[in-house]
Structure formats: C-alpha cells, structure tokens
Design a protein around this motif. Structure first.
Motif, PDB file in Angstrom:
ATOM      1  N   HIS A 115       3.450   2.055  29.017  1.00  0.00           N
ATOM      2  CA  HIS A 115       4.444   1.781  27.981  1.00  0.00           C
ATOM      3  C   HIS A 115       4.653   0.280  27.783  1.00  0.00           C
ATOM      4  CE1 HIS A 115       6.155   5.409  26.198  1.00  0.00           C
ATOM      5  NE2 HIS A 115       5.764   6.017  27.313  1.00  0.00           N
ATOM      6  N   LYS A 116       4.497  -0.500  28.818  1.00  0.00           N
ATOM      7  CA  LYS A 116       4.584  -1.959  28.642  1.00  0.00           C
ATOM      8  C   LYS A 116       3.400  -2.457  27.816  1.00  0.00           C
ATOM      9  CE  LYS A 116       7.369  -3.122  32.688  1.00  0.00           C
ATOM     10  NZ  LYS A 116       7.471  -3.922  33.946  1.00  0.00           N
ATOM     11  N   ILE A 117       2.235  -1.883  28.033  1.00  0.00           N
ATOM     12  CA  ILE A 117       1.065  -2.253  27.234  1.00  0.00           C
ATOM     13  C   ILE A 117       1.286  -1.853  25.776  1.00  0.00           C
ATOM     14  CG2 ILE A 117      -1.396  -1.816  26.868  1.00  0.00           C
ATOM     15  CD1 ILE A 117      -1.609  -1.409  29.932  1.00  0.00           C
ATOM     16  N   ARG A 118       1.843  -0.660  25.555  1.00  0.00           N
ATOM     17  CA  ARG A 118       2.133  -0.229  24.180  1.00  0.00           C
ATOM     18  C   ARG A 118       3.163  -1.142  23.528  1.00  0.00           C
ATOM     19  NH1 ARG A 118       2.312   5.010  26.870  1.00  0.00           N
ATOM     20  NH2 ARG A 118       0.240   5.923  26.598  1.00  0.00           N
ATOM     21  N   ARG A 119       4.100  -1.625  24.296  1.00  0.00           N
ATOM     22  CA  ARG A 119       5.105  -2.538  23.740  1.00  0.00           C
ATOM     23  C   ARG A 119       4.445  -3.824  23.251  1.00  0.00           C
ATOM     24  NH1 ARG A 119      10.575  -2.565  23.897  1.00  0.00           N
ATOM     25  NH2 ARG A 119      11.618  -4.587  23.684  1.00  0.00           N
ATOM     26  N   ALA A 120       3.448  -4.309  23.996  1.00  0.00           N
ATOM     27  CA  ALA A 120       2.706  -5.496  23.557  1.00  0.00           C
ATOM     28  C   ALA A 120       1.962  -5.196  22.256  1.00  0.00           C
ATOM     29  CB  ALA A 120       1.725  -5.932  24.646  1.00  0.00           C
ATOM     30  N   MET A 121       1.379  -4.004  22.150  1.00  0.00           N
ATOM     31  CA  MET A 121       0.705  -3.614  20.915  1.00  0.00           C
ATOM     32  C   MET A 121       1.679  -3.570  19.745  1.00  0.00           C
ATOM     33  SD  MET A 121      -1.676  -0.516  22.360  1.00  0.00           S
ATOM     34  CE  MET A 121      -3.134  -0.786  23.379  1.00  0.00           C
ATOM     35  N   SER A 122       2.876  -3.043  19.977  1.00  0.00           N
ATOM     36  CA  SER A 122       3.885  -2.977  18.924  1.00  0.00           C
ATOM     37  C   SER A 122       4.315  -4.376  18.495  1.00  0.00           C
ATOM     38  CB  SER A 122       5.111  -2.179  19.408  1.00  0.00           C
ATOM     39  OG  SER A 122       4.760  -0.841  19.701  1.00  0.00           O
ATOM     40  N   THR A 123       4.391  -5.295  19.456  1.00  0.00           N
ATOM     41  CA  THR A 123       4.738  -6.682  19.149  1.00  0.00           C
ATOM     42  C   THR A 123       3.702  -7.303  18.231  1.00  0.00           C
ATOM     43  OG1 THR A 123       5.878  -6.934  21.267  1.00  0.00           O
ATOM     44  CG2 THR A 123       5.203  -8.952  20.143  1.00  0.00           C
ATOM     45  N   SER A 124       2.436  -7.023  18.500  1.00  0.00           N
ATOM     46  CA  SER A 124       1.359  -7.534  17.655  1.00  0.00           C
ATOM     47  C   SER A 124       1.473  -6.982  16.248  1.00  0.00           C
ATOM     48  CB  SER A 124       0.001  -7.156  18.260  1.00  0.00           C
ATOM     49  OG  SER A 124      -1.056  -7.490  17.390  1.00  0.00           O
ATOM     50  N   ASP A 125       1.743  -5.685  16.135  1.00  0.00           N
ATOM     51  CA  ASP A 125       1.846  -5.056  14.821  1.00  0.00           C
ATOM     52  C   ASP A 125       3.004  -5.637  14.019  1.00  0.00           C
ATOM     53  OD1 ASP A 125       1.124  -2.764  12.943  1.00  0.00           O
ATOM     54  OD2 ASP A 125       3.247  -2.369  13.312  1.00  0.00           O
ATOM     55  N   ALA A 126       4.110  -5.956  14.699  1.00  0.00           N
ATOM     56  CA  ALA A 126       5.289  -6.473  14.008  1.00  0.00           C
ATOM     57  C   ALA A 126       5.035  -7.835  13.360  1.00  0.00           C
ATOM     58  CB  ALA A 126       6.458  -6.570  14.983  1.00  0.00           C
ATOM     59  N   SER A 127       4.056  -8.572  13.875  1.00  0.00           N
ATOM     60  CA  SER A 127       3.775  -9.911  13.347  1.00  0.00           C
ATOM     61  C   SER A 127       2.770  -9.891  12.189  1.00  0.00           C
ATOM     62  CB  SER A 127       3.235 -10.808  14.470  1.00  0.00           C
ATOM     63  OG  SER A 127       1.985 -10.343  14.929  1.00  0.00           O
ATOM     64  N   HIS A 128       2.300  -8.717  11.800  1.00  0.00           N
ATOM     65  CA  HIS A 128       1.280  -8.601  10.759  1.00  0.00           C
ATOM     66  C   HIS A 128       1.811  -7.733   9.630  1.00  0.00           C
ATOM     67  CE1 HIS A 128      -2.431  -7.699   8.662  1.00  0.00           C
ATOM     68  NE2 HIS A 128      -3.100  -8.528   9.443  1.00  0.00           N
ATOM     69  N   LEU A 129       1.900  -8.302   8.412  1.00  0.00           N
ATOM     70  CA  LEU A 129       2.366  -7.558   7.250  1.00  0.00           C
ATOM     71  C   LEU A 129       1.189  -7.038   6.437  1.00  0.00           C
ATOM     72  CD1 LEU A 129       5.273  -9.858   5.973  1.00  0.00           C
ATOM     73  CD2 LEU A 129       5.461  -7.784   7.360  1.00  0.00           C
ATOM     74  N   LEU A 130       1.376  -5.885   5.817  1.00  0.00           N
ATOM     75  CA  LEU A 130       0.394  -5.393   4.863  1.00  0.00           C
ATOM     76  C   LEU A 130       0.414  -6.284   3.629  1.00  0.00           C
ATOM     77  CD1 LEU A 130       1.309  -1.593   5.091  1.00  0.00           C
ATOM     78  CD2 LEU A 130      -0.692  -2.694   6.128  1.00  0.00           C
ATOM     79  N   SER A 131      -0.744  -6.501   3.015  1.00  0.00           N
ATOM     80  CA  SER A 131      -0.799  -7.397   1.852  1.00  0.00           C
ATOM     81  C   SER A 131      -1.952  -7.012   0.945  1.00  0.00           C
ATOM     82  CB  SER A 131      -0.951  -8.851   2.313  1.00  0.00           C
ATOM     83  OG  SER A 131      -2.153  -9.017   3.054  1.00  0.00           O
ATOM     84  N   GLY A 132      -1.988  -7.639  -0.238  1.00  0.00           N
ATOM     85  CA  GLY A 132      -3.025  -7.342  -1.216  1.00  0.00           C
ATOM     86  C   GLY A 132      -2.788  -5.988  -1.860  1.00  0.00           C
ATOM     87  N   MET A 133      -3.859  -5.206  -2.009  1.00  0.00           N
ATOM     88  CA  MET A 133      -3.707  -3.832  -2.490  1.00  0.00           C
ATOM     89  C   MET A 133      -3.219  -2.972  -1.329  1.00  0.00           C
ATOM     90  SD  MET A 133      -6.897  -3.004  -5.051  1.00  0.00           S
ATOM     91  CE  MET A 133      -8.182  -3.402  -3.845  1.00  0.00           C
ATOM     92  N   VAL A 134      -2.050  -2.377  -1.494  1.00  0.00           N
ATOM     93  CA  VAL A 134      -1.439  -1.578  -0.422  1.00  0.00           C
ATOM     94  C   VAL A 134      -1.131  -0.191  -0.951  1.00  0.00           C
ATOM     95  CG1 VAL A 134       0.475  -1.364   1.201  1.00  0.00           C
ATOM     96  CG2 VAL A 134      -0.425  -3.641   0.625  1.00  0.00           C
ATOM     97  N   GLN A 135      -1.561   0.813  -0.216  1.00  0.00           N
ATOM     98  CA  GLN A 135      -1.235   2.193  -0.562  1.00  0.00           C
ATOM     99  C   GLN A 135      -0.319   2.755   0.519  1.00  0.00           C
ATOM    100  OE1 GLN A 135      -3.742   6.008  -0.178  1.00  0.00           O
ATOM    101  NE2 GLN A 135      -4.209   5.317  -2.261  1.00  0.00           N
ATOM    102  N   VAL A 136       0.732   3.437   0.097  1.00  0.00           N
ATOM    103  CA  VAL A 136       1.696   4.030   1.032  1.00  0.00           C
ATOM    104  C   VAL A 136       1.828   5.513   0.704  1.00  0.00           C
ATOM    105  CG1 VAL A 136       4.058   3.972   1.911  1.00  0.00           C
ATOM    106  CG2 VAL A 136       2.964   1.836   1.159  1.00  0.00           C
ATOM    107  N   HIS A 137       1.689   6.346   1.719  1.00  0.00           N
ATOM    108  CA  HIS A 137       1.867   7.777   1.492  1.00  0.00           C
ATOM    109  C   HIS A 137       2.634   8.398   2.653  1.00  0.00           C
ATOM    110  CE1 HIS A 137      -1.027   9.306   4.471  1.00  0.00           C
ATOM    111  NE2 HIS A 137      -1.803   8.281   4.146  1.00  0.00           N
ATOM    112  N   ASP A 138       3.122   9.612   2.429  1.00  0.00           N
ATOM    113  CA  ASP A 138       3.891  10.321   3.437  1.00  0.00           C
ATOM    114  C   ASP A 138       2.976  11.098   4.364  1.00  0.00           C
ATOM    115  OD1 ASP A 138       3.165  12.044   1.342  1.00  0.00           O
ATOM    116  OD2 ASP A 138       4.652  13.506   1.981  1.00  0.00           O
ATOM    117  N   ALA A 139       3.504  11.444   5.529  1.00  0.00           N
ATOM    118  CA  ALA A 139       2.801  12.284   6.496  1.00  0.00           C
ATOM    119  C   ALA A 139       3.848  12.956   7.371  1.00  0.00           C
ATOM    120  CB  ALA A 139       1.822  11.471   7.332  1.00  0.00           C
ATOM    121  N   CYS A 140       3.416  13.959   8.102  1.00  0.00           N
ATOM    122  CA  CYS A 140       4.351  14.690   8.964  1.00  0.00           C
ATOM    123  C   CYS A 140       3.659  15.051  10.269  1.00  0.00           C
ATOM    124  CB  CYS A 140       4.840  15.952   8.252  1.00  0.00           C
ATOM    125  SG  CYS A 140       5.934  16.976   9.259  1.00  0.00           S
TER     126      CYS A 140
END
Length: 303
Positions: A115-140
């Motif tokens: 879980h500490k390793i996953r937290r580091a991964m989440s930190t990396s994701d938080a610093s990167h925004l989606l940009s350019g052509m972006v598609q957003v869809h729902d999932a369940c």
C-alpha cells in the motif's frame, strides 16, 4: 531491469550495500544535496545498518530513507527492493499473501509495503493532468450491470479519462471513483465538472464526454483498459472493497501509463518511492490511532 526474472533481480541486488548505493542514486540523481543547507559535499558514516551522509558544511546527518516511503521501516532494503520490483511487473502482479511468502515477513508488513508503494503511484498520477484530446466515459466496478435504474450497493461508479494522440490512440489513462455513488445509473453533471477541474488541463484541451451506458463500448477508448483493470483486481486480489479500490486503480493505471510512455517501470517506480514521503498505517487505512490514555481511563471507569 524490467526484463529480469525474480532470481536474476535478487542476484543483482544481493546485499544491503548494493541496494543502498542504488537508492542513493535514485534519491540524489544529480549527486548529494544537503536537505538543510544545500551543500553538495558529505562524509559517509557507516556505523549503522544503513549509512548516514554528514554534510561537510553544516554537519547535518541525512538518512538514506528519510522522506521516502521506507522511512522508519525495520524491513531490509533488499526486501523493499523485491517488493518494488514485483509491483512493477505486468499482470498478474503480486498480492500481500504472495509477497509475504517471497520476502518472509508478516502479512501485515507485506500488506503495508504494497500500500505504501501504491501511495507513491497515486502521488505520481496526481502530478500529471490529462491534456490535448481527452475522452471521458463512465464505468462500473463490482456487481454485474443490470437493467434496473436503481444502483446496487456493490456497484462502484467511476469516470475513465483518456488522453488521445492524433490517431486517437491512448497516451495516458486515469480511472477515478465518483466522490458519491449516484442513486440512478447516470453520472451527474457535477461529477463531470469535478473530474474536469481536478484531472484535465484547463487550457488547450478538447474534451469529449461519453457517459450514456448504452452507447457502443467500441467508442469508449479507455473501456478495454477498465475491463483489464477489473479482471486484474478480481483475479489477483479476489475483489476489492471501496475503501482501497482507488489505490488499486491507480496502481493499474501507473503501469499502463509507464508502458504507453515506453518508460522503464522499475527504475521509475523506485525513484518515485525514493522521493515520496512515508505514510503510516493509520493514514493508509483511514482509521484513528487508538489513544492508550483514553482507553485506560475508559477501562477504569467501566470497572
């Protein structure tokens, strides 16, 4: 490094000294910098299990693991490195039971390491925004979809955001759980706006929302990745409750995004772990630390 087998990896990092030298390079890739005065020269102190680095200017002693996810851990660097290596490998990945047997620690320790390793991964994701052509869809994720309009308690809705190149191929993926589960099977406008504000670059981004569940899945460019993530979570971890589901989605997306960028996953992950501050058990689980004094007073009162 990513192509090595586990045995080859453990032969490569066969001692604490080898691991310490590699961690030093990941923590200070441009050479040592004193965290107190920014001086670049140091003396190495080797009287402890892990070396200390004493600044030649202000004599501040810098620890190798301070301000990393390994700070305060009694687990050896070799075991940490093995866990990080196994977490960097593609599916099926590693779960806490398997890791416990491989590195010979308790289940609680292996669970916390992952879980500490996953937290580091989440930190990396938080610093990167989606940009350019972006598609957003729902999932369940969770309970199989049914035709009824009302949601099932075990259905966990999320938005999948995908940055696309000119050929409309994915270049970066995000999967984020909704802050509140909808009562009916559609994504509220407020959730879409929240996703855009938090995860999409405001300028120079062209966003397409596909949130109608009955639209063809082939139009949802991120949907195949979501299906792979769901299958991976179910096969490797036998299903995940909502409390930690986001962390597992972040882990999956991290490996996918590193692969899309053709980046070395292990090296990138260990550098990330070396620059992400620790989180203790109570913060990761979201539970409150027990106050021994209040518990004692409660026992005295009850007795």
């Amino acid at each position: 490094m990513d192509q090595l087998s586990l045995d080859q990896f453990q032969d490569r990092f066969h001692s604490e000294e080898v691991c310490a030298d590699y961690l030093f390079q990941m923590k200070w890739p441009n050479g040592f910098v004193c965290p107190k005065c920014s001086h670049r020269h140091f003396y190495r102190i080797t009287t402890r299990r892990l070396p200390l680095y004493e600044c030649a200017e202000c004599h501040h002693q810098a620890s190798l693991t301070v301000d990393t996810i390994m700070e305060g851990s009694r687990t050896t660097l070799q075991k940490w490195f093995t866990a990080i290596f196994l977490s960097s490998r593609p599916a099926p990945g590693i779960n806490a039971v398997q890791l416990k047997e491989i590195i010979q620690v308790t289940y609680k320790t292996s669970w916390l390491i992952l879980h500490k390793i996953r937290r580091a991964m989440s930190t990396s994701d938080a610093s990167h925004l989606l940009s350019g052509m972006v598609q957003v869809h729902d999932a369940c994720y969770g309970h199989p979809y049914n035709i009824y309009h009302q949601t099932h308690p075990k259905e966990h809705f999320l938005l999948v955001g995908t940055s696309l190149n000119e050929q409309k191929q994915p270049t970066y993926i995000k999967m984020k759980l909704l802050m509140e589960s909808p009562r009916e099977k559609f994504i509220p406008t407020a959730e879409k706006k929240s996703f855009a504000e938090r995860y999409i670059e405001a300028e120079n981004s062209e966003v397409e929302y596909i949130t109608q569940r009955l639209k063809p899945r082939r139009l949802k460019m991120g949907y195949p990745y979501f299906k792979r993530a769901s299958q991976w979570i179910n096969d490797t971890f036998h299903g995940i409750g909502v409390r930690h589901l986001q962390a597992y989605l972040d882990e999956f997306c991290y490996r996918i995004n590193q692969a899309l960028e053709q980046a070395p996953i292990f090296q990138g992950l260990i550098q990330l772990c070396a620059t992400t501050k620790k989180a203790n058990y109570w913060k990761i689980t979201g539970r409150r630390r027990k106050n021994k004094k209040s518990n004692l007073m409660q026992c005295v009162t009850q007795n």
